[in-house]
Design an enzyme around this catalytic site. Structure first.
Site, PDB file in Angstrom:
ATOM      1  CE  LYS A 117     103.817-111.110 -27.903  1.00 26.08           C
ATOM      2  NZ  LYS A 117     104.343-109.845 -28.369  1.00 26.08           N
ATOM      3  CE  LYS A 199      97.116-111.330 -32.746  1.00 22.02           C
ATOM      4  NZ  LYS A 199      97.496-110.002 -32.377  1.00 22.02           N
ATOM      5  CE  LYS A 202     103.905-107.016 -36.800  1.00 23.31           C
ATOM      6  NZ  LYS A 202     103.684-107.280 -35.386  1.00 23.31           N
TER       7      LYS A 202
HETATM    8  P1  ATP Z   1     103.002-110.586 -33.514  1.00 16.80           P
HETATM    9  O1  ATP Z   1     102.643-111.566 -34.603  1.00 16.80           O
HETATM   10  O2  ATP Z   1     104.423-110.101 -33.589  1.00 16.80           O
HETATM   11  O3  ATP Z   1     102.545-110.998 -32.150  1.00 16.80           O
HETATM   12  P2  ATP Z   1     100.753-109.053 -34.294  1.00 16.80           P
HETATM   13  O4  ATP Z   1     100.688-109.039 -35.789  1.00 16.80           O
HETATM   14  O5  ATP Z   1      99.854-109.987 -33.586  1.00 16.80           O
HETATM   15  O6  ATP Z   1     102.224-109.264 -33.840  1.00 16.80           O
HETATM   16  P3  ATP Z   1     101.013-106.549 -32.791  1.00 16.80           P
HETATM   17  O7  ATP Z   1     102.248-105.911 -33.315  1.00 16.80           O
HETATM   18  O8  ATP Z   1     101.043-107.212 -31.461  1.00 16.80           O
HETATM   19  O9  ATP Z   1     100.423-107.569 -33.852  1.00 16.80           O
HETATM   20  O10 ATP Z   1      99.822-105.501 -32.798  1.00 16.80           O
HETATM   21  C1  ATP Z   1      99.784-104.219 -33.386  1.00 16.80           C
HETATM   22  C2  ATP Z   1      98.367-103.681 -33.366  1.00 16.80           C
HETATM   23  O11 ATP Z   1      97.570-104.383 -34.328  1.00 16.80           O
HETATM   24  C3  ATP Z   1      97.635-103.841 -32.044  1.00 16.80           C
HETATM   25  O12 ATP Z   1      96.863-102.700 -31.761  1.00 16.80           O
HETATM   26  C4  ATP Z   1      96.780-105.040 -32.227  1.00 16.80           C
HETATM   27  O13 ATP Z   1      95.646-105.019 -31.413  1.00 16.80           O
HETATM   28  C5  ATP Z   1      96.428-104.937 -33.698  1.00 16.80           C
HETATM   29  N1  ATP Z   1      96.228-106.239 -34.301  1.00 16.80           N
HETATM   30  C6  ATP Z   1      97.130-107.239 -34.338  1.00 16.80           C
HETATM   31  N2  ATP Z   1      96.660-108.295 -35.016  1.00 16.80           N
HETATM   32  C7  ATP Z   1      95.404-107.959 -35.412  1.00 16.80           C
HETATM   33  C8  ATP Z   1      94.389-108.635 -36.158  1.00 16.80           C
HETATM   34  N3  ATP Z   1      94.568-109.852 -36.631  1.00 16.80           N
HETATM   35  N4  ATP Z   1      93.221-108.004 -36.387  1.00 16.80           N
HETATM   36  C9  ATP Z   1      93.041-106.747 -35.923  1.00 16.80           C
HETATM   37  N5  ATP Z   1      93.957-106.048 -35.203  1.00 16.80           N
HETATM   38  C10 ATP Z   1      95.123-106.639 -34.956  1.00 16.80           C
END
Ligand code: ATP
Ligand code: LTN
Length: 334
Positions: A117, A199, A202
């Protein structure tokens, strides 16, 4: 408040940084719903964590309400689980500060999320981004959680939480419960539909790379049809085929079928048929959530009532933990 029930306690939070993706849902949120049927659960939104990345007041506000509605719409029952908003329970920030003082600079500096980050938001490497994991540790330890359902990317933060709990317990006697991560078998890492070695996220700038849980059916179908695969046109699981492996993972997480079963189901069929089935399954999986969300988001009074009650129940436990913790550290109490 002592937990008098024999059930284990589960806690998890999600940041209200936008509409959750299919990755968030299959990797984390779906497990919450499953666990809520078996355990005493605390689930919520980590709005304090979400200001570590600059957000407008309007976005923070609307996203917090939206995320709260999604949690209920996806099947969590506010009568059975404690569903709350982190900033409504001030004890989290209080314990977070105490835990900061039992965490070494070097430990926090090793966190890969901090490094990622910081690189991504080089113009705003704030202290909150650095102490993010100690606030997360406070979220968990404050409720004596046994299990913490998370996606694989949060495992390092959970290990740090365990280290902090053990360190505190070593100094003051067994006070904090040392939590275990719960990482689901399938869906733990849903990958980008366009770059399947990354991964699904969003915050990805390529809209075609992710599916939001509130996304309309026709858009879901379109995105899955244009998901990157390979030229082999045979459905089987291999790390060499990350695009197909990802679609299999999604299909498996939605249907509960194993990779072998999926391979058999699509034997002799091409990617067209496979993608059509994956798309249909995802649409069906999200349909009930979407219908309930459309209804709930219009009922602000109900959402506020649930948030107020959730915060009250969560605070009863959290305030007590902080009070006992402060007593152990030696703060003046009378
Ligand atoms: P950002 O894009 O804002 O970094 P993010 O979509 O990566 O957000 P978070 O809000 O950081 O996701 O994560 C929320 C939850 O979803 C966490 O428990 C994280 O481990 C899980 N998670 C996030 N992305 C994935 C993914 N691609 N596959 C499975 N689990 C996920
Ligand atoms: N860091 C997590 C969100 C989060 C969390 C928690 C998860 C904040 N506090 C406590 C589990 C337990 C994330 O962004 N994925």
């Amino acid at each position: 408040m002592e937990n008098t029930s024999k059930k284990k306690t589960v806690l998890s939070l999600i940041q209200p940084t936008g509409t959750p993706t299919l990755g968030n849902y299959l990797g984390a949120l779906k497990n919450w719903v499953m666990m809520s049927k078996e355990y005493d659960c605390f689930f919520g939104e980590a709005d304090l964590h979400s200001i570590t990345v600059r957000t407008s007041p309007e976005d923070l506000n609307s996203r917090s309400i939206e995320m709260f509605a999604i949690l209920i719409a996806m099947g969590l029952d506010p009568e059975k689980s404690i569903i709350f908003c982190q900033s409504h329970v001030p004890a989290h920030a209080q314990l977070g500060w105490i835990l900061d003082c039992y965490t070494q600079f070097g430990e926090a500096a090793r966190m890969t999320q901090f490094k990622d980050k910081s690189a991504k938001h080089a113009d705003n490497i704030n202290l909150g981004l650095f102490t993010y994991p100690t606030l997360m540790a406070a979220d968990i330890l404050i409720y004596n959680a046994d299990y913490v359902p998370i996606g694989a990317d949060q495992k390092q933060h959970l290990e740090l939480t365990r280290d902090i709990a053990n360190r505190f317990n070593g100094l003051y006697g067994n006070f904090f419960k040392v939590p275990e991560p719960f990482i689901g078998k399938s869906g733990a890492r849903v990958m980008s539909l366009q770059e399947p070695d990354k991964k699904m996220s969003k915050s990805d700038t390529n809209q075609k790379s992710f599916i939001l849980v509130t996304e309309p059916a026709d858009s879901i179908v379109k995105k899955i049809k244009s998901a990157v695969t390979d030229s082999e046109a045979r459905v089987y699981y291999s790390e060499e085929k990350p695009g197909v492996a990802n679609l299999m993972e999604i299909y498996s997480a939605c249907t509960g079928r194993s990779y072998e079963q999926i391979e058999q189901e699509f034997e002799g069929k091409g990617y067209g048929a496979f993608k059509a089935s994956v798309a249909e399954t995802v649409v069906e999986e999200l349909k009930p959530l979407q219908a309930e969300y459309a209804r709930l988001i219009k009922d602000r009074g109900y959402l506020e009532k649930c948030a107020t009650e959730g915060a009250k129940k969560a605070s009863a436990v959290a305030d007590n933990t902080v009070k006992e913790c402060m007593k152990l550290v030696g703060f003046w109490q009378y």
